[in-house]
Design a protein around this motif. Structure first.
Motif, PDB file in Angstrom:
ATOM      1  N   LEU A 156     -93.899 -29.569  56.066  1.00  0.00           N
ATOM      2  CA  LEU A 156     -93.751 -30.773  56.890  1.00  0.00           C
ATOM      3  C   LEU A 156     -92.445 -30.734  57.677  1.00  0.00           C
ATOM      4  O   LEU A 156     -91.417 -30.278  57.179  1.00  0.00           O
ATOM      5  N   GLY A 157     -92.466 -31.253  58.901  1.00  0.00           N
ATOM      6  CA  GLY A 157     -91.244 -31.400  59.683  1.00  0.00           C
ATOM      7  C   GLY A 157     -90.497 -30.103  59.837  1.00  0.00           C
ATOM      8  O   GLY A 157     -91.005 -29.113  60.373  1.00  0.00           O
ATOM      9  N   GLY A 158     -89.254 -30.089  59.337  1.00  0.00           N
ATOM     10  CA  GLY A 158     -88.456 -28.876  59.389  1.00  0.00           C
ATOM     11  C   GLY A 158     -89.094 -27.730  58.627  1.00  0.00           C
ATOM     12  O   GLY A 158     -88.889 -26.556  58.954  1.00  0.00           O
ATOM     13  N   GLY A 159     -89.907 -28.044  57.616  1.00  0.00           N
ATOM     14  CA  GLY A 159     -90.642 -27.008  56.900  1.00  0.00           C
ATOM     15  C   GLY A 159     -91.670 -26.345  57.797  1.00  0.00           C
ATOM     16  O   GLY A 159     -91.872 -25.130  57.739  1.00  0.00           O
ATOM     17  N   ALA A 160     -92.336 -27.141  58.636  1.00  0.00           N
ATOM     18  CA  ALA A 160     -93.272 -26.582  59.617  1.00  0.00           C
ATOM     19  C   ALA A 160     -92.514 -25.708  60.614  1.00  0.00           C
ATOM     20  O   ALA A 160     -92.994 -24.637  61.012  1.00  0.00           O
ATOM     21  N   GLU A 161     -91.333 -26.155  61.019  1.00  0.00           N
ATOM     22  CA  GLU A 161     -90.509 -25.346  61.931  1.00  0.00           C
ATOM     23  C   GLU A 161     -90.119 -24.022  61.289  1.00  0.00           C
ATOM     24  O   GLU A 161     -90.096 -22.979  61.944  1.00  0.00           O
ATOM     25  N   LEU A 162     -89.810 -24.063  59.999  1.00  0.00           N
ATOM     26  CA  LEU A 162     -89.413 -22.851  59.289  1.00  0.00           C
ATOM     27  C   LEU A 162     -90.526 -21.807  59.318  1.00  0.00           C
ATOM     28  O   LEU A 162     -90.255 -20.607  59.442  1.00  0.00           O
ATOM     29  N   THR A 163     -91.781 -22.241  59.232  1.00  0.00           N
ATOM     30  CA  THR A 163     -92.880 -21.272  59.256  1.00  0.00           C
ATOM     31  C   THR A 163     -92.916 -20.509  60.578  1.00  0.00           C
ATOM     32  O   THR A 163     -93.324 -19.346  60.607  1.00  0.00           O
ATOM     33  N   THR A 164     -92.480 -21.147  61.670  1.00  0.00           N
ATOM     34  CA  THR A 164     -92.523 -20.489  62.980  1.00  0.00           C
ATOM     35  C   THR A 164     -91.389 -19.483  63.153  1.00  0.00           C
ATOM     36  O   THR A 164     -91.390 -18.728  64.129  1.00  0.00           O
ATOM     37  N   ALA A 165     -90.423 -19.470  62.237  1.00  0.00           N
ATOM     38  CA  ALA A 165     -89.333 -18.499  62.288  1.00  0.00           C
ATOM     39  C   ALA A 165     -89.706 -17.214  61.567  1.00  0.00           C
ATOM     40  O   ALA A 165     -88.870 -16.331  61.409  1.00  0.00           O
ATOM     41  N   CYS A 166     -90.963 -17.110  61.121  1.00  0.00           N
ATOM     42  CA  CYS A 166     -91.489 -15.884  60.535  1.00  0.00           C
ATOM     43  C   CYS A 166     -92.450 -15.236  61.532  1.00  0.00           C
ATOM     44  O   CYS A 166     -93.025 -15.910  62.392  1.00  0.00           O
TER      45      CYS A 166
END
Length: 311
Positions: A156-166
């Motif tokens: 969620l939120g920043g967690g969703a953003e973190l997935t895009t950094a992979c």
């Protein structure tokens, strides 16, 4: 092997050949010595809790775990600082080939810890946090490792953003990704929007951000956000094994070659065509005539000789 002999001349100073590319990587984002960044670092230290675990496995695939399960693995201030330390450690891991990013206790990450967010809710501190996390996640995406986000439970939120950094994203059948920023009166601030557009395109990015739409595995695969749906159930012991097996298909072989492949892809996606071609040429020079190249050529020569003998 005359080819290998010529290649060794190019391999005498491989670090020099890549210096321009990595200098670009370091200077693209904020400097570590930025006074504003130092101020936000001090504030992050006031909000401890959780940790970022990093385990470098014998398979040369590292496992990074977002570990704050009592808050759905939300990032505390100290965890943001730890993330930078872990990324720095991976940047110097010359034997590495891959990276799996996951959350502890069967869920991925719910973004920022609200206790820390409330304490830095003024625009100045918000901007400093934004710059800090953008820089760290950009460095993570540029690691010379092939990375995959293993998504269980909720991102969620920043967690969703973190997935895009992979580089890739795999998820269990019951997992969900949701960019909930709009519901918080925000837009992504960790670079997630810019990366999302590049992954799924403008229209799908608008749907996910403006609609705060939940992404299940089927929809995720349809729009290109998800690369694989795992058969193991959420929280099952085989989820990590399955994710590592999936990633291993891309990380087999010579570590220098895998890392070189990742670097040419990064340069091709971020630099102008002229700069990307120049960087690709320089990186090519570090593997041409190298051990993996010479071994492959020797094996092919042997196979050809055997076929000629059989005839």
């Amino acid at each position: 092997m005359a080819l290998c002999g010529a290649g060794r001349l190019l391999l005498q100073h491989p670090r020099n050949a890549l210096r321009t590319f990595f200098k670009h990587n370091r200077t693209f984002c904020c400097s570590n010595n930025d006074p504003q960044e130092e101020q936000i670092r001090e504030k992050f230290k006031l909000f401890p809790g959780g940790c970022i675990d990093l385990h470098k496995q014998e398979s040369k695939i590292a496992l990074m775990t977002i570990n704050n399960p009592t808050r759905m693995n939300a990032f505390s201030g100290s965890m943001m600082l730890e993330l930078e330390e872990r990324v720095r450690e991976l940047e110097t891991w010359t034997e590495g080939r891959g990276l799996i990013v996951k959350g502890a206790a069967g869920t991925f990450c719910s973004g920022s810890d609200l206790n820390a967010v409330r304490a830095i809710s003024n625009p100045q501190d918000g901007m400093k946090m934004c710059m800090f996390m953008q820089r760290i996640l950009t460095r993570m995406l540029r690691l010379p490792l092939i990375s995959v986000a293993l998504i269980e439970g909720k991102a969620l939120g920043g967690g969703a953003e973190l997935t895009t950094a992979c580089d890739f994203r795999v998820m269990t059948a019951d997992a969900v990704i949701q960019f909930v920023h709009k519901n918080m009166g925000l837009v992504p601030g960790w670079g997630g929007a810019a990366r999302l557009v590049r992954i799924v395109g403008r229209q799908h990015a608008l749907k996910l951000l403006a609609g705060a739409k939940k992404v299940d595995p089927d929809f995720g695969r349809q729009i290109g956000l998800i690369d694989e749906v795992l058969s193991s159930p959420q929280g099952g012991g085989n989820v990590l094994v399955e994710a590592e097996q999936w990633l291993s298909q891309l990380t087999k072989g010579s570590a220098p070659v895998i890392r070189a492949i990742k670097n040419v892809v990064v340069s091709g996606s971020e630099l102008s065509l002229e700069q990307a071609l120049r960087t690709e040429r320089d990186i090519f020079g570090t593997v041409w005539g190298g051990p993996a190249n010479c071994e492959a050529l020797a094996q092919r020569t042997k196979h050809k000789s055997e076929k000629l003998f059989e005839k």
